[in-house]
Design a protein around this motif. Sequence first.
Motif, PDB file in Angstrom:
ATOM      1  N   ALA A  19       0.830  -1.198   0.000  1.00 40.39           N
ATOM      2  CA  ALA A  19       0.000   0.000   0.000  1.00 40.39           C
ATOM      3  C   ALA A  19       0.868   1.253   0.000  1.00 40.39           C
ATOM      4  O   ALA A  19       1.970   1.253   0.539  1.00 40.39           O
ATOM      5  CB  ALA A  19      -0.915  -0.002   1.217  1.00 40.39           C
ATOM      6  N   PRO A  20       0.388   2.331  -0.609  1.00 42.99           N
ATOM      7  CA  PRO A  20       1.153   3.576  -0.611  1.00 42.99           C
ATOM      8  C   PRO A  20       1.393   4.055   0.817  1.00 42.99           C
ATOM      9  O   PRO A  20       0.519   3.993   1.670  1.00 42.99           O
ATOM     10  CB  PRO A  20       0.243   4.550  -1.376  1.00 42.99           C
ATOM     11  CG  PRO A  20      -0.652   3.676  -2.192  1.00 42.99           C
ATOM     12  CD  PRO A  20      -0.858   2.429  -1.389  1.00 42.99           C
ATOM     13  N   GLN A  21       2.595   4.533   1.055  1.00 48.44           N
ATOM     14  CA  GLN A  21       2.979   5.014   2.367  1.00 48.44           C
ATOM     15  C   GLN A  21       2.546   6.467   2.535  1.00 48.44           C
ATOM     16  O   GLN A  21       2.759   7.294   1.666  1.00 48.44           O
ATOM     17  CB  GLN A  21       4.497   4.894   2.511  1.00 48.44           C
ATOM     18  CG  GLN A  21       5.128   5.700   3.625  1.00 48.44           C
ATOM     19  CD  GLN A  21       4.863   5.139   4.995  1.00 48.44           C
ATOM     20  OE1 GLN A  21       3.763   5.344   5.511  1.00 48.44           O
ATOM     21  NE2 GLN A  21       5.815   4.450   5.569  1.00 48.44           N
ATOM     22  N   ALA A  22       1.910   6.756   3.668  1.00 53.09           N
ATOM     23  CA  ALA A  22       1.551   8.136   3.988  1.00 53.09           C
ATOM     24  C   ALA A  22       2.711   8.784   4.722  1.00 53.09           C
ATOM     25  O   ALA A  22       3.258   8.220   5.663  1.00 53.09           O
ATOM     26  CB  ALA A  22       0.291   8.157   4.852  1.00 53.09           C
ATOM     27  N   VAL A  23       3.116   9.965   4.279  1.00 55.68           N
ATOM     28  CA  VAL A  23       4.254  10.656   4.867  1.00 55.68           C
ATOM     29  C   VAL A  23       3.749  11.837   5.679  1.00 55.68           C
ATOM     30  O   VAL A  23       3.050  12.703   5.156  1.00 55.68           O
ATOM     31  CB  VAL A  23       5.220  11.150   3.773  1.00 55.68           C
ATOM     32  CG1 VAL A  23       6.398  11.887   4.386  1.00 55.68           C
ATOM     33  CG2 VAL A  23       5.688   9.979   2.930  1.00 55.68           C
ATOM     34  N   PRO A  24       4.082  11.893   6.967  1.00 48.65           N
ATOM     35  CA  PRO A  24       3.629  13.026   7.780  1.00 48.65           C
ATOM     36  C   PRO A  24       4.364  14.298   7.405  1.00 48.65           C
ATOM     37  O   PRO A  24       5.512  14.273   6.967  1.00 48.65           O
ATOM     38  CB  PRO A  24       3.968  12.595   9.208  1.00 48.65           C
ATOM     39  CG  PRO A  24       5.134  11.673   9.040  1.00 48.65           C
ATOM     40  CD  PRO A  24       4.904  10.949   7.740  1.00 48.65           C
ATOM     41  N   GLY A  25       3.689  15.418   7.571  1.00 48.10           N
ATOM     42  CA  GLY A  25       4.316  16.715   7.336  1.00 48.10           C
ATOM     43  C   GLY A  25       4.317  17.514   8.626  1.00 48.10           C
ATOM     44  O   GLY A  25       3.309  17.582   9.315  1.00 48.10           O
ATOM     45  N   PHE A  26       5.427  18.097   8.979  1.00 48.43           N
ATOM     46  CA  PHE A  26       5.549  18.831  10.234  1.00 48.43           C
ATOM     47  C   PHE A  26       5.766  20.320   9.997  1.00 48.43           C
ATOM     48  O   PHE A  26       6.135  21.049  10.911  1.00 48.43           O
ATOM     49  CB  PHE A  26       6.698  18.245  11.062  1.00 48.43           C
ATOM     50  CG  PHE A  26       6.550  16.767  11.297  1.00 48.43           C
ATOM     51  CD1 PHE A  26       5.652  16.282  12.225  1.00 48.43           C
ATOM     52  CD2 PHE A  26       7.281  15.852  10.557  1.00 48.43           C
ATOM     53  CE1 PHE A  26       5.495  14.923  12.433  1.00 48.43           C
ATOM     54  CE2 PHE A  26       7.135  14.489  10.754  1.00 48.43           C
ATOM     55  CZ  PHE A  26       6.239  14.033  11.697  1.00 48.43           C
ATOM     56  N   TRP A  27       5.513  20.775   8.795  1.00 49.15           N
ATOM     57  CA  TRP A  27       5.705  22.180   8.463  1.00 49.15           C
ATOM     58  C   TRP A  27       4.430  22.731   7.837  1.00 49.15           C
ATOM     59  O   TRP A  27       3.755  22.044   7.073  1.00 49.15           O
ATOM     60  CB  TRP A  27       6.885  22.352   7.494  1.00 49.15           C
ATOM     61  CG  TRP A  27       8.175  21.937   8.099  1.00 49.15           C
ATOM     62  CD1 TRP A  27       9.061  22.714   8.781  1.00 49.15           C
ATOM     63  CD2 TRP A  27       8.759  20.617   8.075  1.00 49.15           C
ATOM     64  NE1 TRP A  27      10.128  21.975   9.198  1.00 49.15           N
ATOM     65  CE2 TRP A  27       9.973  20.683   8.782  1.00 49.15           C
ATOM     66  CE3 TRP A  27       8.355  19.397   7.547  1.00 49.15           C
ATOM     67  CZ2 TRP A  27      10.803  19.578   8.962  1.00 49.15           C
ATOM     68  CZ3 TRP A  27       9.173  18.279   7.730  1.00 49.15           C
ATOM     69  CH2 TRP A  27      10.372  18.380   8.424  1.00 49.15           C
ATOM     70  N   ASP A  28       4.126  23.966   8.154  1.00 46.72           N
ATOM     71  CA  ASP A  28       2.946  24.634   7.622  1.00 46.72           C
ATOM     72  C   ASP A  28       3.357  25.430   6.385  1.00 46.72           C
ATOM     73  O   ASP A  28       4.152  26.376   6.499  1.00 46.72           O
ATOM     74  CB  ASP A  28       2.357  25.569   8.678  1.00 46.72           C
ATOM     75  CG  ASP A  28       1.051  26.204   8.240  1.00 46.72           C
ATOM     76  OD1 ASP A  28       0.715  26.137   7.035  1.00 46.72           O
ATOM     77  OD2 ASP A  28       0.372  26.790   9.104  1.00 46.72           O
ATOM     78  N   PRO A  29       2.871  25.067   5.203  1.00 43.21           N
ATOM     79  CA  PRO A  29       3.281  25.791   3.995  1.00 43.21           C
ATOM     80  C   PRO A  29       2.895  27.257   4.012  1.00 43.21           C
ATOM     81  O   PRO A  29       3.459  28.061   3.267  1.00 43.21           O
ATOM     82  CB  PRO A  29       2.559  25.033   2.870  1.00 43.21           C
ATOM     83  CG  PRO A  29       1.438  24.318   3.539  1.00 43.21           C
ATOM     84  CD  PRO A  29       1.920  23.978   4.917  1.00 43.21           C
ATOM     85  N   ARG A  30       1.943  27.612   4.873  1.00 43.24           N
ATOM     86  CA  ARG A  30       1.551  29.024   4.975  1.00 43.24           C
ATOM     87  C   ARG A  30       2.510  29.837   5.833  1.00 43.24           C
ATOM     88  O   ARG A  30       2.425  31.061   5.870  1.00 43.24           O
ATOM     89  CB  ARG A  30       0.142  29.120   5.555  1.00 43.24           C
ATOM     90  CG  ARG A  30      -0.939  28.440   4.702  1.00 43.24           C
ATOM     91  CD  ARG A  30      -2.209  28.271   5.465  1.00 43.24           C
ATOM     92  NE  ARG A  30      -2.025  27.421   6.650  1.00 43.24           N
ATOM     93  CZ  ARG A  30      -2.981  27.091   7.505  1.00 43.24           C
ATOM     94  NH1 ARG A  30      -4.212  27.575   7.324  1.00 43.24           N
ATOM     95  NH2 ARG A  30      -2.736  26.315   8.545  1.00 43.24           N
TER      96      ARG A  30
END
Length: 311
Positions: free
Chosen positions: A57-68
């Motif tokens: 299954a495709p791996q979900a990658v967490p994001g810890f940065w707010d692009p805004r």
Amino acid sequence: MAPSQQAKSSKSARGLLTGLAVTACLLAGLSSARAQAPAKRPAAAPQATTPVAPQAAPQAVPGFWDPRRRPERPDLSRLTVIRFLTETDYPPFNFTGADGNPAGFNVDLARSLCEEIKVSCTVQMRRFETLVDALTSNRGDAIIASMAASPQLRARVDFTDPYYRVPARFVSRKDAVMPEIRPEYLEGKKVGVIAGSAHEAYLKAMFTDAELHSYPNDDALRAGLRKGEVDFIFGDAISLAFWINGTDSGDCCAFSGGPFVESRFFGEGIGIAVRKGNDVLRQALNWALFRVWEKGRYTDLWLKYFSVSPF
């Protein structure tokens, strides 16, 4: 390759933003893509002798940065070299590669940051408990070694923004997986947890109707689930992810419900430590971390080292 215990407590926290706001931030980042003292750090996976098979299954990658909240590019002209310090044996975050050189998620991330800042980079491996002293005595510039930003360590060093977190999760046998877990869902259920851990404290505070069973260590905890002594176990999600996907689990079990990230129990996150007052380097690393994430290089590294998502 697999990590060791909870904070290596040191290899087991080698204290996670409050409640729903943090959880929402973590989930929003999925698509874009150590700790009380130097003797503690977050747990990782079991020993490297346990192979990890890739998931289909495709791996979900967490994001810890707010692009805004894009950080401004700092003045990098004063940086010519960054001497990184890291742990000797904490796979897959830090370990000695086949060629004898430092390797692992933290090492590759450090090198990516140096490429982004466009400075020379060295990586020196040391025992975890010696890293802070080495930094404060100017034998290195930054520690990238899965070190949790605890109040005790903040008194000695400064930290960048977190570049990953160590969530807590429930695991059940595969025939009893629950897509969502709330306190009322576990009323009367037997839940295993490590005695004296932050995970036990969390369950006692939040899951008051569950029947808690305390175990002395990870091996006993996981064996309890496999043998049916408990319905669920609760602990460090990164360590549990490697166990679930390794041979030691016997393909018995899977995550139930999503991650728990409350900082009061599970810490502020894993950052890069620099000497107190070294804002030039700290700000440069924060900027580079955002850029590496924005360009997708963080995602590439995450997928390289984590074949099953702890989130």
